[in-house]
Design an enzyme around this catalytic site. Structure first.
Site, short mmCIF file in Angstrom:
data_model
loop_
_atom_site.label_atom_id
_atom_site.label_comp_id
_atom_site.label_asym_id
_atom_site.label_seq_id
_atom_site.Cartn_x
_atom_site.Cartn_y
_atom_site.Cartn_z
N GLU A 122 0.85 -1.18 0.00
CA GLU A 122 0.00 0.00 0.00
C GLU A 122 0.89 1.24 0.00
O GLU A 122 1.85 1.28 0.76
CB GLU A 122 -0.90 0.04 1.24
CG GLU A 122 -1.87 1.22 1.15
CD GLU A 122 -2.79 1.36 2.38
OE1 GLU A 122 -2.66 0.58 3.33
OE2 GLU A 122 -3.60 2.28 2.35
N GLY A 262 3.33 2.14 10.82
CA GLY A 262 3.09 1.39 12.05
C GLY A 262 2.75 -0.06 11.76
O GLY A 262 3.32 -0.97 12.37
N GLU A 265 -2.54 -3.84 6.97
CA GLU A 265 -3.68 -4.77 7.10
C GLU A 265 -3.78 -5.84 6.01
O GLU A 265 -4.88 -6.35 5.77
CB GLU A 265 -4.97 -3.95 7.11
CG GLU A 265 -5.35 -3.26 5.76
CD GLU A 265 -4.87 -1.83 5.61
OE1 GLU A 265 -3.87 -1.45 6.26
OE2 GLU A 265 -5.49 -1.07 4.84
N HIS A 298 -6.86 -1.81 14.97
CA HIS A 298 -7.03 -1.03 13.74
C HIS A 298 -6.85 -1.93 12.51
O HIS A 298 -7.70 -1.97 11.62
CB HIS A 298 -6.03 0.12 13.73
CG HIS A 298 -6.06 0.96 12.51
ND1 HIS A 298 -6.75 2.15 12.44
CD2 HIS A 298 -5.50 0.79 11.28
CE1 HIS A 298 -6.61 2.66 11.23
NE2 HIS A 298 -5.85 1.86 10.51
N GLU A 299 -5.74 -2.65 12.48
CA GLU A 299 -5.47 -3.49 11.29
C GLU A 299 -6.50 -4.62 11.20
O GLU A 299 -6.93 -4.98 10.11
CB GLU A 299 -4.05 -4.04 11.30
CG GLU A 299 -2.93 -2.99 11.47
CD GLU A 299 -3.05 -1.77 10.57
OE1 GLU A 299 -3.71 -1.85 9.51
OE2 GLU A 299 -2.50 -0.70 10.94
N HIS A 302 -9.74 -3.31 9.71
CA HIS A 302 -9.67 -3.09 8.27
C HIS A 302 -10.21 -4.28 7.47
O HIS A 302 -10.58 -4.12 6.31
CB HIS A 302 -8.23 -2.84 7.81
CG HIS A 302 -7.82 -1.39 7.80
ND1 HIS A 302 -8.61 -0.40 7.27
CD2 HIS A 302 -6.68 -0.77 8.20
CE1 HIS A 302 -7.98 0.77 7.36
NE2 HIS A 302 -6.80 0.57 7.93
N1 BES Z 1 -3.06 1.02 5.81
C1 BES Z 1 -2.27 1.60 6.82
C2 BES Z 1 -0.81 1.37 6.63
C3 BES Z 1 -0.17 2.16 5.54
C4 BES Z 1 -0.09 3.50 5.62
C5 BES Z 1 0.41 1.59 4.47
C6 BES Z 1 0.54 4.23 4.63
C7 BES Z 1 1.01 2.30 3.47
C8 BES Z 1 1.10 3.64 3.56
C9 BES Z 1 -2.62 1.04 8.19
O1 BES Z 1 -3.91 0.55 8.30
C10 BES Z 1 -2.53 2.18 9.15
O2 BES Z 1 -3.34 3.06 9.07
N2 BES Z 1 -1.53 2.15 10.01
C11 BES Z 1 -1.23 3.21 10.91
C12 BES Z 1 -1.55 2.85 12.32
C13 BES Z 1 -2.98 3.06 12.67
C14 BES Z 1 -3.30 2.59 14.05
C15 BES Z 1 -3.44 4.48 12.53
C16 BES Z 1 0.23 3.49 10.78
O3 BES Z 1 0.93 2.67 10.19
O4 BES Z 1 0.67 4.51 11.26
ZN ZN Z 2 -5.39 1.99 8.56
#
Ligand code: BES
Ligand code: ZN
Length: 867
Positions: A122, A262, A265, A298-299, A302
């Site tokens: 992603e 972080g 998903e 969170h994950e 999703h």
């Molecule tokens: N889908 C995102 C991870 C992601 C973000 C992948 C940007 C590629 C580019 C994941 O679901 C997400 O939102 N992760 C957050 C943590 C969340 C608890 C807010 C993150 O990685 O900071």
């Molecule tokens: Zn997310």
């Protein structure tokens, strides 16, 4: 000069072709990986004649279309993909290409973290694995065959369910994974390596058994139990709250050390930054434990909001992220304290999102253009996005919101949709028309409500006047007023609320005003005496409130809505500090109100810790027209000292009674006690008293929880330098081999208020534990420095030069991490002339650097243009 192309939402068109199935075979070798990709392609637009496949940094070896081997003259190969004529409704494309995971420092696509092969796709990483139609509205059924050395890679994982394994010649083995559920390629994942794991099972509400596993570097297995408990709680919560059940036979989570974000998903195979998986009481703070619980949730969430219902294009990102943040916030509130959670979420929103929204990189939660989509995983898309969902939750109420979510799941499962479809679902249950509400999706910046009141004793009426002040957008255009739910109360002197009655406005759920107009005059009847105003209870709308009539001491003492009580203390603190910065005296009433909360025995411990926190540097900087960090810090320290002097004995006594060095439990009360104790220790440390620093030192060496030790070490660093070096050395010796703890060490050093921090940070770059290819380490050393206002904004300008050097250096390795760092320059428009000149040179230097990534280019040009 390279090109940096802007992509516009208005240019979106559905994909002319789609990929129904994709079967991948990976042969993982030491220095490269061979990928074989067989796709069934279907034409969706009958007029289409040419297929575009995305692909970057791929070595193409062979290509067949419908079993015909194509020679190079039969297609066009460009930097970013393949173009091939394709005039048929169905086609089978077979591609063999090679990739180089060890050389992949951008950490997008297939790369190596330590010894582990893992993926991050992603938003647009899949095109670095193989040629594909890399866009989220192309949903495909994937199967994955992985072949690798048994010794190097005993564990081979991909999405979906395990369908077979085999031992091959030459010490190799093979596994086959099949994901029955169509998904966009950004959710594809693969992991290969020698990993340890813990396993468990979950039985779903319909009685299906799911195998759960968490994988990590060998030796860390015992640190995975908190994550596993969090996963099971999340699965149960989504069943109870939303009726949503897990849909595969397995759920795997893998923790890796090198990860840009972080966590991710990927369907059935989440990949996590090890920071959000590994924890034990010795090495993780209370905040780390809470963070793991919420990121795991969170994950997991999703799976329904993001994976089964996904985004039509990346402009719709908030559809999955805002909604899923809202869901994880609700989960954390249910698992812990609702009020504590809300205050933490509002604090994060205001310190990150409000700041972003008032600066050069402001954008709507649904942006309408971008150069680099990776730059839009922002506090705005996430946290403001979650607030927008929360407003709808407030408007609909719990039950109708659930019905609206059911509508969403029933109508859009298996589809790639947009926020329009989500709003349609909400509208289906909403008591009000949401048309005007949609402006929250397309407008930017934070509105301010100017509120005043007039009491009419003759008629026992209270008139509330509310004006929406709508800031212009980043293009300096006017914007329109919002629709929002505003929770208010009119309070009697014992803190009880008068029932609200008014003919002038839609009142929902008794105390929520549905505000639509720019100016509003609302007459409340049946108010026997002049009431106290309580505004935006629970932070029902993500706005600023300007009202000179709020009685802070009253609200701090009597208000029953925890948010408004907190907010009164917060605003009173701001007012007091700003008066001091303008040369005024410390407000005696503030000292008294603060003392009353301090000594309030009925007050929840964690809430007390939160309400006693003084307004942050970020909060005060945000309010300045010209940034002056030194005067903020001076006022803050002075106020701390005044409070500490006045309440010294009470505070010391409280510290003593709260201190429980062998307790490392992570229930609310234990965490609350540690948090309050750390806060109070910080107050009295500001006095620079020998006996207090001795106490702090004792806590550092004696307490068993990382929260207490780290906080004590930080206080020694900033207030008792003579004791700090010994403590830091001790800490370093203990943890130099544990990278997650070293992050804390680097961050503590880089956040120091002591002089010489820049030199120290520069020196720490050659520490054996540091590595600028590992995002966590860059964030903790360089990122913390860039967020250290005293050091970064030092008048010499050396802080700017250093961070600019790092942006350039890291951009060549990892553009995503570099552009995160470049955000440090966001206050450029608000600097004094001298500082602006200094920062301006650095910004130009970055901008003119050859081969700058889209990521950094977009951020830097926005900052330069805002000025
Ligand atoms: N889908 C995102 C991870 C992601 C973000 C992948 C940007 C590629 C580019 C994941 O679901 C997400 O939102 N992760 C957050 C943590 C969340 C608890 C807010 C993150 O990685 O900071
Ligand atoms: Zn997310």
């Amino acid at each position: 000069m390279q090109e940096h192309t802007t992509i516009y939402f208005k240019d979106y068109t559905p994909s002319p072709y789609t990929v129904d199935t994709c079967s991948l075979e990976f042969i993982i070798e030491e220095s490269s990986t061979r990928v074989e990709n067989i796709m069934t392609i279907r034409r969706q637009d009958p007029t289409a004649k040419v297929l575009h496949l995305n692909g970057e940094m791929l070595d193409l070896e062979l290509l067949w279309v419908n079993d015909i081997l194509y020679s190079e003259d039969m297609y066009t190969k460009e930097e970013d993909g393949l173009i091939l004529p394709l005039d048929c409704d169905d086609a089978r494309i077979r591609i063999i290409n090679r990739i180089y995971p060890d050389q992949n420092t951008a950490l997008e696509g297939l790369y190596r973290s330590g010894g582990i092969w893992c993926t991050q796709n992603e938003p647009e990483g899949f095109r670095r694995i193989t040629y594909f139609i890399d866009r989220p509205d192309v949903m495909t059924r994937f199967t994955t065959k992985i072949i690798a050395s048994i010794e190097r890679c005993p564990i081979l994982l991909s999405n979906g369910n395990l369908r077979g394994t085999a031992t091959l010649d030459n010490g190799k083995h093979l596994v086959l994974w099949e994901d029955p559920i169509p998904k966009p390629c950004y959710l594809f994942a693969l992991v290969a390596g020698d990993l340890g794991s813990i396993t468990d099972t979950f039985s779903t509400m319909s009685g299906k058994k799911v195998d759960l596993a968490i994988y990590c570097d060998r030796g860390n297995e015992e640190k995975c139990h908190h994550a596993m408990r969090s996963l099971k709680k999340s699965m149960e919560w989504d069943e109870n709250e939303y009726g949503r059940e897990y849909d595969l036979e397995v759920y795997n989570i893998v923790a890796v050390d090198s990860f840009n974000m972080g966590a991710m998903e990927n369907k059935g195979l989440n990949i996590f930054n090890s920071h959000y998986v590994l924890a034990d009481e010795e090495t993780a703070t209370d905040g780390d434990f809470m963070g793991i619980e919420s990121v795991i949730a969170h994950e997991y969430f999703h799976n329904w909001t993001g994976n089964r219902i996904t985004c039509r294009n990346w402009f719709e990102l908030t559809l999955k992220e805002g909604l899923t943040v809202f869901r994880d916030q609700c989960f954390s509130a249910d698992m812990n304290s609702e009020l504590t959670q809300r205050l933490d979420d509002v604090r994060a929103l205001r310190e990150r999102q409000f700041v972003e929204d008032s600066g050069p990189t402001a954008h709507p939660i649904k942006p309408d253009h971008y150069i680099e989509i990776n730059n839009f995983y922002t506090a705005t898309v996430y946290e403001k996005g979650a607030e927008v969902i929360r407003m709808m939750h407030t408007v609909l109420g719990r039950e109708k919101f659930r019905h609206a979510m059911d509508y969403y799941f029933e109508n859009f499962d298996g589809k790639a949709v947009g926020t329009e479809e989500f709003l349609e679902s909400m509208q289906s249950q909403s008591p009000v028309d949401l048309t005007q509400f949609k402006r929250w999706y397309s407008q930017e910046r934070t509105p301010t409500l100017k509120i005043s009141s007039e009491y009419r004793s003759g008629s026992a009426e209270l008139v509330l006047r509310i004006v929406q002040m709508i800031p212009k957008n980043t293009k300096n255009q006017d914007q329109l007023p919002y629709a929002m739910p505003l929770r208010v109360a009119l309070l009697a002197s014992d803190g009880s609320a008068y029932p609200l009655q008014s003919d002038d406005v839609t009142l929902m759920h008794e105390d929520v005003i549905w505000l639509e107009n720019e100016t509003n005059e609302i007459v409340f009847t049946g108010i026997p005496i002049p009431p106290y105003l309580s505004l935006n209870r629970g932070f029902s709308a993500p706005v600023n409130i300007e009202c000179s009539e709020l009685d802070f001491p009253f609200l701090m003492a009597y208000e029953r809505d925890g948010f408004v009580r907190f907010e009164a203390a917060h605003q009173f603190g701001i007012e007091t500090l700003e008066a001091m910065m303008n040369g005024g005296e410390v407000n005696e009433r503030y000292i008294e109100s603060y003392g009353a909360v301090l000594q309030d025995e009925a007050c929840d411990t964690m809430f007390k810790s939160q309400i006693l926190e003084l307004p942050s540097i970020t909060t005060l900087m945000q309010r300045q027209t010209i940034i002056d960090v030194v005067s903020i810090v001076k006022a803050q320290e002075e106020l701390k000292q005044v409070l500490a002097k006045r309440y010294r004995d009470v505070i010391l006594e409280m510290i003593d009674s709260l201190y429980d060095p062998t307790n490392t439990d992570i229930d609310g009360l234990s965490m609350g006690k540690r948090s309050l104790k750390n806060r109070l220790l910080g107050m009295v440390m500001s006095l620079g008293d020998k006996s207090v620093s001795a106490l702090c030192e004792k806590h550092y060496y004696e307490a068993l929880s990382m929260s207490e030790r780290l906080s004590a070490l930080d206080l020694l660093e900033n207030y008792a330098p003579e004791r700090a070096s010994k403590g830091l050395e001790h800490f370093y010796t203990l943890y130099k081999h544990q990278t997650l703890v070293m992050n804390k060490y680097f961050s503590l050093c880089a956040s120091s208020r002591r002089i010489g921090t820049l030199e120290r940070v520069k020196a720490l770059q050659s520490d054996p534990a540091y590595d600028n290819k590992v995002p966590n380490l860059v964030r903790s050393l360089i990122g913390s420095f860039a967020r250290n206002p005293l050091a970064f904004y030092d008048i010499s300008g050396e802080g700017f030069t250093f961070v600019a050097d790092k942006v350039i250096e890291i951009d060549a390795l990892n553009p995503q991490i570099a552009s995160g760092l470049a955000g440090a320059f966001k206050n450029y428009p608000k600097l004094s002339m001298e500082q602006k000149t200094l920062m301006g040179c650095e910004l130009e230097r970055i901008k003119n650097h050859p081969n700058l990534s889209n990521n950094v280019y977009e951020i830097i040009t926005k900052i330069l243009e805002a000025s």
